[in-house]
Enzyme design. Sequence first.
Site, mmCIF file in Angstrom:
data_model
loop_
_atom_site.group_PDB
_atom_site.id
_atom_site.type_symbol
_atom_site.label_atom_id
_atom_site.label_comp_id
_atom_site.label_asym_id
_atom_site.label_seq_id
_atom_site.Cartn_x
_atom_site.Cartn_y
_atom_site.Cartn_z
ATOM 1 N N ARG A 1 26.510 93.248 17.544
ATOM 2 C CA ARG A 1 25.561 93.974 16.707
ATOM 3 C C ARG A 1 24.133 93.843 17.222
ATOM 4 O O ARG A 1 23.221 94.425 16.645
ATOM 5 C CB ARG A 1 25.634 93.421 15.288
ATOM 6 N N ARG B 1 30.634 107.124 -3.032
ATOM 7 C CA ARG B 1 31.517 105.970 -3.200
ATOM 8 C C ARG B 1 31.100 105.136 -4.423
ATOM 9 O O ARG B 1 31.940 104.701 -5.195
ATOM 10 C CB ARG B 1 31.469 105.121 -1.929
ATOM 11 N N ARG C 1 20.341 98.375 5.865
ATOM 12 C CA ARG C 1 21.330 98.167 6.929
ATOM 13 C C ARG C 1 21.186 99.229 8.019
ATOM 14 O O ARG C 1 21.399 98.952 9.191
ATOM 15 C CB ARG C 1 22.744 98.169 6.337
HETATM 16 P P1 AMP Z 1 30.266 94.983 8.074
HETATM 17 O O1 AMP Z 1 31.441 94.785 7.189
HETATM 18 O O2 AMP Z 1 30.611 95.029 9.536
HETATM 19 O O3 AMP Z 1 29.426 96.161 7.677
HETATM 20 O O4 AMP Z 1 29.338 93.697 7.906
HETATM 21 C C1 AMP Z 1 28.790 93.332 6.661
HETATM 22 C C2 AMP Z 1 27.597 92.397 6.876
HETATM 23 O O5 AMP Z 1 28.032 91.206 7.541
HETATM 24 C C3 AMP Z 1 26.480 92.945 7.751
HETATM 25 O O6 AMP Z 1 25.589 93.760 7.024
HETATM 26 C C4 AMP Z 1 25.828 91.656 8.234
HETATM 27 O O7 AMP Z 1 25.041 91.068 7.225
HETATM 28 C C5 AMP Z 1 27.027 90.748 8.449
HETATM 29 N N1 AMP Z 1 27.574 90.872 9.827
HETATM 30 C C6 AMP Z 1 28.791 91.382 10.190
HETATM 31 N N2 AMP Z 1 28.961 91.337 11.512
HETATM 32 C C7 AMP Z 1 27.835 90.766 12.026
HETATM 33 C C8 AMP Z 1 27.402 90.467 13.346
HETATM 34 N N3 AMP Z 1 28.166 90.734 14.415
HETATM 35 N N4 AMP Z 1 26.170 89.902 13.497
HETATM 36 C C9 AMP Z 1 25.395 89.623 12.423
HETATM 37 N N5 AMP Z 1 25.740 89.888 11.177
HETATM 38 C C10 AMP Z 1 26.951 90.465 10.947
#
Ligand code: AMP
Length: 192
Positions: free
Chosen positions: A88, A127, A148
């Site tokens: 990310r 949603r 985000r």
């Molecule tokens: P996601 O389900 O992939 O949208 O992730 C939800 C949240 O988890 C994100 O908004 C971040 O706060 C955290 N997160 C997930 N993957 C990462 C990553 N690779 N690096 C940093 N934070 C992460």
Amino acid sequence: MNIILLGPPGAGKGTQAQVLVEEHGLVQLSTGDMLRAAVASGSELGQEAKAVMDAGKLMPDEIMVQIISDRISEPDCANGFILDGFPRTTAQAEALDKMLEEKGLPLDHVIEISVDDTILIDRINARVAQTPEAERRDDDNAETLKHRLEVYHEQTAPILPYYEGRGMLKKVDGMKSIEEVSKQIGAIITAG
Ligand code: AMP
């Protein structure tokens, strides 16, 4: 076969990863799911993750790199994995390169699921309207999504030229139907 799925929050990375799991027997490695499991377990990591996720921010690179490094070494990943939500940041992408090289693992495909911000905002509003409050993810609301998306454009989108420069990046249109996007991804994989 090892694959990275890139794209903004809500682009459908998790949905498409599930299709790849079913069709190709790969393992889905969703860092978001791993963090949500940590939150549910009430661990120290989970407590930190909850605050970061609710604010729509990112967890520190070193923590995420360690989590993925440990996970891809597990036996069930030997047949191949899909990274969903990792890397990310550019630092995570660089660390991933290094760990794959050290472990002797290839990176076969980097696929961007691209979706305009306005569509993502429309999707999240729909949603929120449809999902009972108890079933909603804490970070699944228009306000957190806005943050985000900013984080995505500032910190994650710079990864795209990183892979593009190496001739690895393939793009699919995430504004099409789920089936159509799966078809586009399938064509990339079949083409090798
Ligand atoms: P996601 O389900 O992939 O949208 O992730 C939800 C949240 O988890 C994100 O908004 C971040 O706060 C955290 N997160 C997930 N993957 C990462 C990553 N690779 N690096 C940093 N934070 C992460």
